[in-house]
Design a protein around this motif. Structure first.
Motif, mmCIF file in Angstrom:
data_model
loop_
_atom_site.group_PDB
_atom_site.id
_atom_site.type_symbol
_atom_site.label_atom_id
_atom_site.label_comp_id
_atom_site.label_asym_id
_atom_site.label_seq_id
_atom_site.Cartn_x
_atom_site.Cartn_y
_atom_site.Cartn_z
ATOM 1 N N VAL A 229 0.842 -1.205 0.000
ATOM 2 C CA VAL A 229 0.000 0.000 0.000
ATOM 3 C C VAL A 229 0.874 1.251 0.000
ATOM 4 O O VAL A 229 0.605 2.215 -0.711
ATOM 5 C CB VAL A 229 -0.952 -0.007 1.222
ATOM 6 C CG1 VAL A 229 -1.727 1.308 1.292
ATOM 7 C CG2 VAL A 229 -1.917 -1.186 1.150
ATOM 8 N N VAL A 230 1.945 1.227 0.794
ATOM 9 C CA VAL A 230 2.882 2.360 0.832
ATOM 10 C C VAL A 230 3.501 2.591 -0.543
ATOM 11 O O VAL A 230 3.635 3.732 -1.003
ATOM 12 C CB VAL A 230 3.993 2.109 1.879
ATOM 13 C CG1 VAL A 230 5.079 3.179 1.769
ATOM 14 C CG2 VAL A 230 3.398 2.099 3.286
ATOM 15 N N THR A 231 3.830 1.507 -1.227
ATOM 16 C CA THR A 231 4.396 1.607 -2.578
ATOM 17 C C THR A 231 3.410 2.256 -3.549
ATOM 18 O O THR A 231 3.786 3.089 -4.366
ATOM 19 C CB THR A 231 4.781 0.204 -3.101
ATOM 20 O OG1 THR A 231 5.720 -0.392 -2.214
ATOM 21 C CG2 THR A 231 5.393 0.293 -4.486
ATOM 22 N N LEU A 232 2.141 1.892 -3.425
ATOM 23 C CA LEU A 232 1.104 2.467 -4.294
ATOM 24 C C LEU A 232 0.976 3.972 -4.046
ATOM 25 O O LEU A 232 0.799 4.752 -4.990
ATOM 26 C CB LEU A 232 -0.239 1.777 -4.047
ATOM 27 C CG LEU A 232 -0.321 0.280 -4.373
ATOM 28 C CD1 LEU A 232 -1.690 -0.274 -4.007
ATOM 29 C CD2 LEU A 232 -0.041 0.029 -5.850
ATOM 30 N N VAL A 233 1.054 4.357 -2.768
ATOM 31 C CA VAL A 233 0.966 5.787 -2.417
ATOM 32 C C VAL A 233 2.160 6.541 -2.988
ATOM 33 O O VAL A 233 2.020 7.648 -3.525
ATOM 34 C CB VAL A 233 0.897 5.966 -0.889
ATOM 35 C CG1 VAL A 233 0.980 7.452 -0.523
ATOM 36 C CG2 VAL A 233 -0.381 5.355 -0.332
ATOM 37 N N LYS B 217 -6.915 8.370 2.922
ATOM 38 C CA LYS B 217 -8.235 8.998 2.935
ATOM 39 C C LYS B 217 -8.657 9.414 1.535
ATOM 40 O O LYS B 217 -7.849 9.879 0.737
ATOM 41 C CB LYS B 217 -8.233 10.224 3.852
ATOM 42 C CG LYS B 217 -8.163 9.889 5.329
ATOM 43 C CD LYS B 217 -8.277 11.137 6.172
ATOM 44 C CE LYS B 217 -8.248 10.798 7.668
ATOM 45 N NZ LYS B 217 -8.377 12.028 8.500
ATOM 46 N N LEU B 218 -9.950 9.231 1.280
ATOM 47 C CA LEU B 218 -10.487 9.612 -0.028
ATOM 48 C C LEU B 218 -10.793 11.101 -0.064
ATOM 49 O O LEU B 218 -11.387 11.650 0.862
ATOM 50 C CB LEU B 218 -11.777 8.835 -0.319
ATOM 51 C CG LEU B 218 -11.639 7.366 -0.710
ATOM 52 C CD1 LEU B 218 -13.014 6.728 -0.802
ATOM 53 C CD2 LEU B 218 -10.919 7.234 -2.035
ATOM 54 N N LYS C 204 3.816 5.865 -5.578
ATOM 55 C CA LYS C 204 3.653 5.977 -7.031
ATOM 56 C C LYS C 204 2.646 7.060 -7.404
ATOM 57 O O LYS C 204 2.392 7.296 -8.586
ATOM 58 C CB LYS C 204 3.209 4.632 -7.615
ATOM 59 C CG LYS C 204 4.288 3.560 -7.599
ATOM 60 C CD LYS C 204 3.764 2.264 -8.220
ATOM 61 C CE LYS C 204 4.843 1.198 -8.253
ATOM 62 N NZ LYS C 204 4.348 -0.089 -8.817
ATOM 63 N N GLU C 205 2.034 7.661 -6.374
ATOM 64 C CA GLU C 205 1.061 8.756 -6.534
ATOM 65 C C GLU C 205 -0.176 8.320 -7.312
ATOM 66 O O GLU C 205 -0.727 9.074 -8.121
ATOM 67 C CB GLU C 205 1.718 9.972 -7.207
ATOM 68 C CG GLU C 205 2.847 10.571 -6.374
ATOM 69 C CD GLU C 205 3.427 11.833 -6.996
ATOM 70 O OE1 GLU C 205 3.047 12.163 -8.137
ATOM 71 O OE2 GLU C 205 4.251 12.486 -6.336
ATOM 72 N N LEU C 206 -0.603 7.085 -7.055
ATOM 73 C CA LEU C 206 -1.853 6.628 -7.644
ATOM 74 C C LEU C 206 -3.019 7.352 -6.997
ATOM 75 O O LEU C 206 -2.935 7.789 -5.841
ATOM 76 C CB LEU C 206 -2.027 5.116 -7.446
ATOM 77 C CG LEU C 206 -1.068 4.185 -8.194
ATOM 78 C CD1 LEU C 206 -1.440 2.735 -7.918
ATOM 79 C CD2 LEU C 206 -1.093 4.445 -9.691
ATOM 80 N N ASP C 207 -4.105 7.474 -7.715
ATOM 81 C CA ASP C 207 -5.309 8.107 -7.178
ATOM 82 C C ASP C 207 -5.784 7.330 -5.949
ATOM 83 O O ASP C 207 -5.739 6.093 -5.925
ATOM 84 C CB ASP C 207 -6.405 8.130 -8.248
ATOM 85 C CG ASP C 207 -7.649 8.848 -7.756
ATOM 86 O OD1 ASP C 207 -7.662 10.078 -7.759
ATOM 87 O OD2 ASP C 207 -8.602 8.148 -7.365
ATOM 88 N N SER C 208 -6.230 8.055 -4.927
ATOM 89 C CA SER C 208 -6.637 7.405 -3.674
ATOM 90 C C SER C 208 -7.780 6.410 -3.889
ATOM 91 O O SER C 208 -7.861 5.382 -3.211
ATOM 92 C CB SER C 208 -7.034 8.452 -2.632
ATOM 93 O OG SER C 208 -8.075 9.276 -3.110
ATOM 94 N N ARG C 209 -8.658 6.709 -4.839
ATOM 95 C CA ARG C 209 -9.772 5.792 -5.125
ATOM 96 C C ARG C 209 -9.258 4.487 -5.727
ATOM 97 O O ARG C 209 -9.813 3.414 -5.461
ATOM 98 C CB ARG C 209 -10.785 6.461 -6.055
ATOM 99 C CG ARG C 209 -11.519 7.619 -5.407
ATOM 100 C CD ARG C 209 -12.553 8.246 -6.316
ATOM 101 N NE ARG C 209 -13.164 9.382 -5.672
ATOM 102 C CZ ARG C 209 -14.182 9.312 -4.807
ATOM 103 N NH1 ARG C 209 -14.695 8.138 -4.515
ATOM 104 N NH2 ARG C 209 -14.677 10.396 -4.264
#
Length: 292
Positions: free
Chosen positions: A54-58, A99-100, A60-65
Motif C-alpha cells: 500500500v505504501v508503494t502504491l501511495v 483517505k479519499l 507511485k502517486e496513484l489516485d486514492s480511489r
C-alpha cells in the motif's frame, strides 16, 4: 485465485468489468510479492507485506480511489480464503488505505446537452442514428455503460414508452422513455432493420459488422460530441449519468425516485447529488437575497 473469480461471478454475481478489476489488482499484488519478497504464493503475505505494498502504491502517486479499490480487492480475496478454511486469520483486517478526497460528481449544464443535440449534425444513416441514440439513452435514462451495451431488443417497449434494464447484481428495473427517446428509438430500429435485414442479434446496439457494441465505441461517441460543448470535465458516459441525476434533483425530483431510476442499492449512494444541488441553491441565494 481462479476459484475466487468463479465465486465472484456465480455467487456474488459481479459484472465482468468488476471481475476484471479484481483480476488486475490481485495479479499486480502477486507480481509485487515475487519481485520484492521472492514469494510465489499470495497466501504467504502477512500484514507487514501488504502494508508495504500500500505504501508503494501511495509513493507511485496513484489516485486514492484506485488504491482503495486495490485494497478492497485484496480484502475480499483474503476474506474468501478464511471462509474456505485456507487461512485462519485475514492479514488485511488492520490495513488502512489513504483517505479519499471528496469529489462532487461532474455534470454538464442543463442547456449544454440540448445544444449538443440541436447543433450536432447526425447523419441520417444507421451509424448516425446509432450515435444519436447512444447519447439520448445515456442522458435520458441515466443508465450505466454496461447496461447500455447489454440492452436487448426484447427490453424495449415503445407502446408503453418503457425499457427494461439489467443492472448490478442482475437486478432488473423499468425506466420511462421521454417522447424524444421514443422517436430516436423508432428511427434507429427502422435503420437497423433496413441496414441489416437478416441480422438475428438479440442486442439493441450492433456494430457495422453486426456484432454486439463494445464499451470503447460508446466512449468514442460520447467524447466526440461532448467535447464540442464541454471541455472542462472528463467526457465519459458516466458524466451523462451524473447529469441526468443532477438535473432531475435541480428541478425538484424526489431523491428516492432518482435512487430507483439509477438503480442504486441504497439512498446513501444517491445523496452525493444533493451537494451539487446545494451549490446551485447557494448561488441563487447569494444573487437574490438582500442580506447575501
Amino acid at each position: 485465485m481462479e476459484l475466487f473469480f468463479k465465486y465472484l461471478q456465480y455467487e456474488k454475481r459481479f459484472s465482468p468489468h468488476t471481475i476484471t478489476s479484481y483480476q488486475t489488482d490481485l495479479q499486480q499484488f502477486k507480481e509485487y510479492l515475487q519481485e520484492v519478497y521472492d514469494l510465489e504464493d499470495i497466501q504467504a503475505a502477512d500484514h507487514a507485506i501488504i502494508r508495504s505494498w500500500v505504501v508503494t502504491l501511495v509513493q507511485k502517486e496513484l489516485d486514492s480511489r484506485t488504491i482503495h479499490r486495490k485494497v478492497a480487492s485484496l480484502r475480499s480475496f483474503f476474506r474468501f480464503l478464511v471462509q474456505r478454511g485456507v487461512l485462519e486469520v485475514n492479514p488485511t483486517v488492520r490495513i488502512k488505505a489513504p483517505k479519499l478526497a471528496k469529489k462532487l460528481p461532474a455534470f454538464i449544464p442543463e442547456d449544454a446537452f440540448t445544444q449538443l443535440l440541436d447543433h450536432s449534425e447526425f447523419s441520417t444513416d444507421f451509424k448516425g442514428q446509432r450515435e444519436k441514440l447512444i447519447l439520448e439513452l445515456l442522458y435520458g435514462t441515466g443508465m450505466r455503460l454496461a447496461e447500455l451495451t447489454n440492452l436487448k431488443l426484447e427490453d424495449i417497449n415503445l407502446s408503453s414508452s418503457t425499457l427494461k434494464v439489467l443492472g448490478k447484481g442482475n437486478k432488473e428495473r423499468i425506466l420511462p422513455l421521454n417522447p424524444s427517446l421514443v422517436q430516436a428509438l423508432t428511427v434507429y430500429l427502422q435503420e437497423r432493420k433496413a441496414t441489416f435485414p437478416k441480422n438475428n442479434s438479440p442486442f439493441l446496439f450492433v456494430t457495422d459488422k453486426e456484432a454486439p457494441l463494445y464499451p470503447k465505441y460508446v466512449y468514442r461517441v460520447v467524447k466526440k460530441y461532448m467535447s464540442s460543448v464541454s471541455t472542462a470535465i472528463k467526457n465519459s458516459p458516466h458524466v451523462l449519468r451524473h447529469s441526468f441525476a443532477t438535473h432531475l434533483l435541480n428541478r425538484g425530483a424526489d431523491l428516492g425516485a432518482i435512487k430507483d431510476l439509477l438503480g442504486h442499492a441504497s439512498l446513501a449512494a444517491t445523496q452525493v447529488y444533493t451537494h451539487n444541488s446545494i451549490e446551485k441553491l447557494k448561488a441563487v441565494f447569494e444573487k437574490a437575497h438582500p442580506k447575501a
